[in-house]
Structure formats: structure tokens, C-alpha cells
Design a protein around this motif. Structure first.
Motif, PDB file in Angstrom:
ATOM      1  N   GLY A  29      35.981   7.387  49.710  1.00  0.00           N
ATOM      2  CA  GLY A  29      36.017   6.880  51.077  1.00  0.00           C
ATOM      3  C   GLY A  29      34.708   7.004  51.820  1.00  0.00           C
ATOM      4  N   LEU A  30      33.631   7.378  51.105  1.00  0.00           N
ATOM      5  CA  LEU A  30      32.331   7.514  51.752  1.00  0.00           C
ATOM      6  C   LEU A  30      31.650   6.156  51.883  1.00  0.00           C
ATOM      7  CD1 LEU A  30      30.888  10.652  49.907  1.00  0.00           C
ATOM      8  CD2 LEU A  30      32.208  10.575  52.020  1.00  0.00           C
ATOM      9  N   LYS A  31      30.860   6.003  52.918  1.00  0.00           N
ATOM     10  CA  LYS A  31      30.030   4.828  53.079  1.00  0.00           C
ATOM     11  C   LYS A  31      28.726   5.103  52.359  1.00  0.00           C
ATOM     12  CE  LYS A  31      28.580   1.374  56.453  1.00  0.00           C
ATOM     13  NZ  LYS A  31      28.564   0.974  57.888  1.00  0.00           N
ATOM     14  N   VAL A  32      28.441   4.322  51.320  1.00  0.00           N
ATOM     15  CA  VAL A  32      27.392   4.656  50.369  1.00  0.00           C
ATOM     16  C   VAL A  32      26.323   3.571  50.322  1.00  0.00           C
ATOM     17  CG1 VAL A  32      26.901   5.226  47.950  1.00  0.00           C
ATOM     18  CG2 VAL A  32      29.108   5.863  48.963  1.00  0.00           C
ATOM     19  N   CYS A  33      25.067   4.005  50.176  1.00  0.00           N
ATOM     20  CA  CYS A  33      23.964   3.082  49.921  1.00  0.00           C
ATOM     21  C   CYS A  33      23.168   3.603  48.733  1.00  0.00           C
ATOM     22  CB  CYS A  33      23.053   2.946  51.133  1.00  0.00           C
ATOM     23  SG  CYS A  33      21.680   1.779  50.878  1.00  0.00           S
ATOM     24  N   GLN A  34      22.876   2.723  47.781  1.00  0.00           N
ATOM     25  CA  GLN A  34      22.006   3.069  46.663  1.00  0.00           C
ATOM     26  C   GLN A  34      20.696   2.308  46.813  1.00  0.00           C
ATOM     27  OE1 GLN A  34      23.701   3.527  42.776  1.00  0.00           O
ATOM     28  NE2 GLN A  34      21.946   2.588  41.758  1.00  0.00           N
ATOM     29  N   VAL A  35      19.591   3.054  46.728  1.00  0.00           N
ATOM     30  CA  VAL A  35      18.262   2.473  46.887  1.00  0.00           C
ATOM     31  C   VAL A  35      17.515   2.596  45.564  1.00  0.00           C
ATOM     32  CG1 VAL A  35      16.107   2.512  48.184  1.00  0.00           C
ATOM     33  CG2 VAL A  35      18.247   3.187  49.311  1.00  0.00           C
ATOM     34  N   GLY A  36      17.214   1.466  44.958  1.00  0.00           N
ATOM     35  CA  GLY A  36      16.461   1.453  43.705  1.00  0.00           C
ATOM     36  C   GLY A  36      14.974   1.534  43.973  1.00  0.00           C
ATOM     37  N   CYS A  37      14.326   2.576  43.447  1.00  0.00           N
ATOM     38  CA  CYS A  37      12.884   2.774  43.655  1.00  0.00           C
ATOM     39  C   CYS A  37      12.148   2.593  42.329  1.00  0.00           C
ATOM     40  CB  CYS A  37      12.615   4.160  44.234  1.00  0.00           C
ATOM     41  SG  CYS A  37      13.394   4.463  45.811  1.00  0.00           S
ATOM     42  N   ASP A  38      12.337   1.443  41.735  1.00  0.00           N
ATOM     43  CA  ASP A  38      11.732   1.117  40.455  1.00  0.00           C
ATOM     44  C   ASP A  38      11.347  -0.356  40.509  1.00  0.00           C
ATOM     45  OD1 ASP A  38      11.288   0.321  37.738  1.00  0.00           O
ATOM     46  OD2 ASP A  38      12.493   2.005  37.051  1.00  0.00           O
ATOM     47  N   PRO A  39      10.106  -0.694  40.156  1.00  0.00           N
ATOM     48  CA  PRO A  39       9.680  -2.097  40.244  1.00  0.00           C
ATOM     49  C   PRO A  39      10.502  -3.044  39.374  1.00  0.00           C
ATOM     50  CG  PRO A  39       8.034  -0.751  39.111  1.00  0.00           C
ATOM     51  CD  PRO A  39       8.997   0.194  39.744  1.00  0.00           C
ATOM     52  N   LYS A  40      11.258  -2.539  38.401  1.00  0.00           N
ATOM     53  CA  LYS A  40      12.102  -3.409  37.580  1.00  0.00           C
ATOM     54  C   LYS A  40      13.301  -3.938  38.378  1.00  0.00           C
ATOM     55  CE  LYS A  40      13.168  -0.697  34.152  1.00  0.00           C
ATOM     56  NZ  LYS A  40      12.658   0.573  34.692  1.00  0.00           N
ATOM     57  N   ASN A  41      13.570  -3.345  39.533  1.00  0.00           N
ATOM     58  CA  ASN A  41      14.684  -3.670  40.428  1.00  0.00           C
ATOM     59  C   ASN A  41      16.030  -3.875  39.712  1.00  0.00           C
ATOM     60  OD1 ASN A  41      13.176  -6.477  40.073  1.00  0.00           O
ATOM     61  ND2 ASN A  41      15.218  -7.063  40.752  1.00  0.00           N
ATOM     62  N   ASP A  42      16.334  -2.956  38.776  1.00  0.00           N
ATOM     63  CA  ASP A  42      17.606  -3.038  38.058  1.00  0.00           C
ATOM     64  C   ASP A  42      18.546  -1.878  38.353  1.00  0.00           C
ATOM     65  OD1 ASP A  42      16.134  -1.054  36.809  1.00  0.00           O
ATOM     66  OD2 ASP A  42      16.433  -1.800  34.776  1.00  0.00           O
ATOM     67  N   SER A  43      18.208  -1.045  39.325  1.00  0.00           N
ATOM     68  CA  SER A  43      19.033   0.117  39.635  1.00  0.00           C
ATOM     69  C   SER A  43      20.444  -0.270  40.041  1.00  0.00           C
ATOM     70  CB  SER A  43      18.385   0.948  40.754  1.00  0.00           C
ATOM     71  OG  SER A  43      19.250   1.959  41.208  1.00  0.00           O
ATOM     72  N   THR A  44      20.570  -1.330  40.835  1.00  0.00           N
ATOM     73  CA  THR A  44      21.868  -1.694  41.410  1.00  0.00           C
ATOM     74  C   THR A  44      22.585  -2.787  40.608  1.00  0.00           C
ATOM     75  OG1 THR A  44      20.756  -3.256  42.897  1.00  0.00           O
ATOM     76  CG2 THR A  44      21.143  -1.032  43.734  1.00  0.00           C
ATOM     77  N   ARG A  45      22.092  -3.111  39.433  1.00  0.00           N
ATOM     78  CA  ARG A  45      22.675  -4.183  38.620  1.00  0.00           C
ATOM     79  C   ARG A  45      24.162  -3.963  38.352  1.00  0.00           C
ATOM     80  NH1 ARG A  45      23.384  -4.237  33.033  1.00  0.00           N
ATOM     81  NH2 ARG A  45      23.684  -6.323  32.109  1.00  0.00           N
ATOM     82  N   LEU A  46      24.551  -2.735  38.037  1.00  0.00           N
ATOM     83  CA  LEU A  46      25.952  -2.464  37.705  1.00  0.00           C
ATOM     84  C   LEU A  46      26.856  -2.510  38.934  1.00  0.00           C
ATOM     85  CD1 LEU A  46      25.518   0.478  35.153  1.00  0.00           C
ATOM     86  CD2 LEU A  46      25.567  -1.988  34.724  1.00  0.00           C
ATOM     87  N   LEU A  47      26.280  -2.339  40.100  1.00  0.00           N
ATOM     88  CA  LEU A  47      27.057  -2.407  41.339  1.00  0.00           C
ATOM     89  C   LEU A  47      27.166  -3.840  41.846  1.00  0.00           C
ATOM     90  CD1 LEU A  47      25.552   0.714  43.146  1.00  0.00           C
ATOM     91  CD2 LEU A  47      27.745   0.581  41.942  1.00  0.00           C
ATOM     92  N   LEU A  48      26.089  -4.601  41.692  1.00  0.00           N
ATOM     93  CA  LEU A  48      26.075  -5.986  42.157  1.00  0.00           C
ATOM     94  C   LEU A  48      26.660  -6.955  41.120  1.00  0.00           C
ATOM     95  CD1 LEU A  48      22.497  -6.120  43.735  1.00  0.00           C
ATOM     96  CD2 LEU A  48      24.681  -6.102  44.979  1.00  0.00           C
ATOM     97  N   GLY A  49      26.617  -6.547  39.853  1.00  0.00           N
ATOM     98  CA  GLY A  49      27.054  -7.436  38.788  1.00  0.00           C
ATOM     99  C   GLY A  49      25.954  -8.360  38.313  1.00  0.00           C
ATOM    100  N   HIS A  50      24.735  -8.148  38.806  1.00  0.00           N
ATOM    101  CA  HIS A  50      23.583  -8.953  38.417  1.00  0.00           C
ATOM    102  C   HIS A  50      22.321  -8.251  38.931  1.00  0.00           C
ATOM    103  CE1 HIS A  50      23.270 -10.264  42.627  1.00  0.00           C
ATOM    104  NE2 HIS A  50      24.575 -10.506  42.572  1.00  0.00           N
ATOM    105  N   ILE A  51      21.176  -8.657  38.430  1.00  0.00           N
ATOM    106  CA  ILE A  51      19.905  -8.142  38.943  1.00  0.00           C
ATOM    107  C   ILE A  51      19.748  -8.581  40.396  1.00  0.00           C
ATOM    108  CG2 ILE A  51      17.386  -8.393  38.796  1.00  0.00           C
ATOM    109  CD1 ILE A  51      18.345  -6.572  36.675  1.00  0.00           C
TER     110      ILE A  51
END
Length: 270
Positions: A29-51
Motif C-alpha cells: 500500500g506504499l506510494k512508490v517511485c523507482q529512479v533508474g540511475c544508469d545510462p542504459k535506462n533499463d531499470s524500470t523495464r520490468l515495471l513498465l513492461g518495456h524500456i
């Protein structure tokens, strides 16, 4: 607000672990933000379902007058996803890109109403840009992911040196070592002693499981793909421990000779 940064050697499983932690937090129930700090910008791929198709630096390059809606993307279970991005390959400094991106995130005040913010950081604290989350107070609770492989331990020890440097003049602390198994010899025992030498502890040991790869191939976290699996339970347990962790320390890194001796100690069947 929980402000967490996940560090570790490249390829050790930072993004996978961070995304599953974000998913588990959102289930609480937490309000969550994930910040990807990698130039490949793939940190959030599994959350978004895409790059992520628009990083902070992409937007900044295209438009000076940007809003939070331009850089915040909504992923699984309403998790906010931000990718810092980086310069074009061969042009500019990736670390500098992280600095510019995080300054823009702070300027837009997009994280103020979050319960938990997780920074997934490329494991190179030699470059000042990648140290920004801990140097500038974006994150206070730091976790290092490592396997029992020597180079993974070496990277983790170097990261601990950076954490110590900033901990001595601020509130940043090491929350523990997250073991991500590579099925090496005596791996868990090695990581337990390694953590103890760093003045911390092995907060969890994530077993190697093919379901992680299956979920990644479907562009999903294990929490989403196989919610009732044993692996999902491991990530949920880790999230609960991170959320309530009170064992925050200033690390005591080793010299390389000591680290080599430790790896050698557990690297034999005898």
C-alpha cells in the motif's frame, strides 16, 4: 519517506532486485517511485513492461520547460518510474548525466508525496555522478548487492568505501548486503562473513531460480509474473526487512589482500 539506494557490480541483479522490491512495497500500500540511475535506462523495464521511452535527459535535451508529467511514467501497480538516462554513446559523461537528471527531479519536486523512493545505481562510485544519490542526500539507506564471486565482492567493498566517506559527514548509512546467488562454493557463508567484516549483515540471500529469467523474458517482476512462487516470497520478505530495518551502520571496508584471503578461505571444498 524511505529513501533507498541499491548499489552493486554491473550485472549482479540490481535492477531485477530493485524492481521486485518496488513491486513488493506497492503491494503493502506504499506510494512508490523507482529512479533508474544508469545510462542504459533499463531499470524500470520490468515495471513498465518495456524500456522507458523518455528519460529525464531526453526530455531536457528536447525542451527546457518541462513538467513532472514529462518524466514520470506509471508502471505496475501504480509505481512511478523515472529513468535518468545518459548521453549518446561516445559523447559526454554518463555520471554528469545522472547529476543533471537528479537535479531536475529535485527541482520539479516530484518525489515529495512518496512513501518510498528507490534509486537503482550503476555500481561505479569512482565517478562522482554515480555517488550523487548518497553524496547529495537523495538516499539515506544504502544496500549493496553481491554474489560470492571475487569481483562482485571487490565492487561491493569499493562501494562500502564510498558509503563510509559520505556517512562520516551525513546521515547516509549501510543497511546490509543483499546476497544474490550465483551458486558458488560456500557462497552464503562467505557473504555472511564478508558482511560482518564490513560492520553490517547479510540481510537476505536470494536463491538462484529460473523463474527470475522467465519473468524477465515476459518483461515482468517475479511479484507480478509468479505472485505465489517461493521467489516472490523471498522478495516480499526482503521488502519487509528493508522497510523496518534499524541496523544501519557505517561500514568498515577491507583492503584487497584481506578480501582475497577471505574469498580463498571459502573457495575450497576442504
Amino acid at each position: 519517506m524511505k529513501k533507498i539506494a541499491i548499489y552493486g557490480k554491473g550485472g549482479i541483479g540490481k535492477s531485477t532486485t530493485t524492481a521486485n522490491l518496488s513491486a513488493a512495497f506497492s503491494e503493502m500500500g506504499l506510494k512508490v517511485c523507482q529512479v533508474g540511475c544508469d545510462p542504459k535506462n533499463d531499470s524500470t523495464r520490468l515495471l513498465l513492461g518495456h524500456i522507458c521511452r523518455k528519460t529525464v535527459l531526453d526530455v531536457v535535451r528536447d525542451n527546457d520547460a518541462i513538467t513532472s508529467e514529462d518524466i514520470v511514467h506509471t508502471g505496475y501497480n501504480q509505481i512511478s518510474c523515472i529513468e535518468a538516462g545518459g548521453p549518446e554513446p561516445g559523447v559526454g559523461c554518463a555520471g554528469r548525466g545522472i547529476i543533471v537528471a537528479l537535479e531536475k527531479v529535485r527541482e520539479l519536486n516530484v518525489l515529495s508525496d512518496m512513501d518510498a523512493v528507490l534509486y537503482d545505481v550503476l555500481g561505479d562510485v569512482v565517478c562522482g555522478g554515480f555517488a550523487v544519490p548518497i553524496r547529495e542526500g537523495y538516499a539515506t539507506d544504502i544496500y549493496i548487492i553481491s554474489s560470492g564471486e571475487l569481483m562482485s565482492l571487490y565492487a561491493a567493498n569499493n562501494i562500502a568505501k564510498g558509503i563510509k566517506r559520505f556517512a562520516l559527514r551525513g546521515v547516509v548509512r549501510l543497511g546490509g548486503i543483499i546476497g544474490n546467488s550465483r551458486n558458488t562454493l560456500n557462497e552464503k557463508k562467505l557473504l555472511q562473513e564478508f558482511a560482518a567484516r564490513l560492520n553490517t549483515y547479510l540481510i537476505t540471500f536470494i536463491p538462484r531460480d529460473s523463474i527470475v529469467n522467465e519473468a524477465e523474458n515476459k518483461r515482468q517482476t517475479v511479484i507480478q509474473y509468479a505472485a505465489d512462487s517461493d521467489q516472490a516470497k523471498v522478495y516480499r520478505k526482503l521488502a519487509n526487512m528493508v522497510l523496518h530495518n534499524a541496523k544501519m551502520t557505517v561500514p568498515t571496508p577491507m583492503d584487497f589482500e584481506e578480501l582475497e584471503a577471505l574469498a580463498e578461505k571459502y573457495g575450497s571444498k576442504n
